[in-house]
Design an enzyme around this catalytic site. Sequence first.
Site, PDB file in Angstrom:
ATOM      1  N   CYS A 235       0.825  -1.207   0.000  1.00 47.31           N
ATOM      2  CA  CYS A 235       0.000   0.000   0.000  1.00 47.31           C
ATOM      3  C   CYS A 235       0.868   1.269   0.000  1.00 47.31           C
ATOM      4  CB  CYS A 235      -0.975  -0.036   1.168  1.00 47.31           C
ATOM      5  SG  CYS A 235      -2.417   1.044   0.940  1.00 47.31           S
TER       6      CYS A 235
ATOM      7  N   ARG B  50     -12.749   4.796  -2.508  1.00 46.99           N
ATOM      8  CA  ARG B  50     -11.809   3.798  -1.998  1.00 46.99           C
ATOM      9  C   ARG B  50     -12.133   2.424  -2.574  1.00 46.99           C
ATOM     10  NH1 ARG B  50      -8.553   5.936   1.630  1.00 46.99           N
ATOM     11  NH2 ARG B  50      -7.628   3.904   2.088  1.00 46.99           N
TER      12      ARG B  50
ATOM     13  N   HIS C 102      -3.161  -6.220   2.191  1.00 49.73           N
ATOM     14  CA  HIS C 102      -3.022  -6.216   3.645  1.00 49.73           C
ATOM     15  C   HIS C 102      -3.553  -7.548   4.184  1.00 49.73           C
ATOM     16  CE1 HIS C 102      -2.151  -1.889   3.998  1.00 49.73           C
ATOM     17  NE2 HIS C 102      -3.145  -1.637   3.158  1.00 49.73           N
TER      18      HIS C 102
END
Length: 254
Positions: free
Chosen positions: A96, A130, A203
């Site tokens: 990220c 997002r 993640h």
Amino acid sequence: MSYRLRLAHLYPDQMNIYGDRGNILTLTQRCAWRGIELELVPVGVGAAIDWPSIDMAFFGGGQDSGQALIADDFVRHQGPQLREAIEDNLVLLSICGGYQLLGHYFLTHTGERLPGVGAIDVHTVGGSVRLIGNIVVEAGDWPGAAGTLAPGTRLVGFENHSGRTYLGAGVRPMGRVLAGHGNNGEDGTEGAVYRNTFGCYMHGSLLPKNPQFADYLIGLALQRRYGAGATLAPLDDGLELVAQRTMVDRLVHG
């Protein structure tokens, strides 16, 4: 033969969200189970690091505020030597925000251009929406290592990012998105691979869910330090792989 590796953890206090520290724990434990001595080297703001002595590095994601605190130090202080280490095949996993900072720049949704270190041929453009949720990626054909991770292996993770990352000709994607958004939600790619450097948005944390990938990285580091004959003893990953397959089946096959 006894093995010893050094693992640099970039900005552990500022860049650690969505379980990213679990990647460090996984590398540490999987080395310990095999009798490999793994020395952890935290890299904070202003730290002086002997990058040629480092075998592996991890750079996690962070909130925008955390990323802002370390971006200038990373680009100006660590960037030049880290680029040299990457060219010398340092094994590096970045996620990220760390992934974005390894690229050329981040163009925010307000038009501000924030520089990266330019170590890998990617750039990122901020979006207003997002990209969030679980993700499954079919791995591509990566550089060889002891216990090579087979092309087509399915990796699982969790993504939450507004940046859209686009790959240049100097990198290849980590893999093809089977479920989720990936680099930008447009071209079906996730992550980038350059030499022994891997960047992605996965993640979750990534390595506990994907023990094959954790061992692949350890194997690369061992071969870089000790030569092609360095190999990893197998571990019983039955439970981890059942959990991995369950998520793949749920997300890909419904």
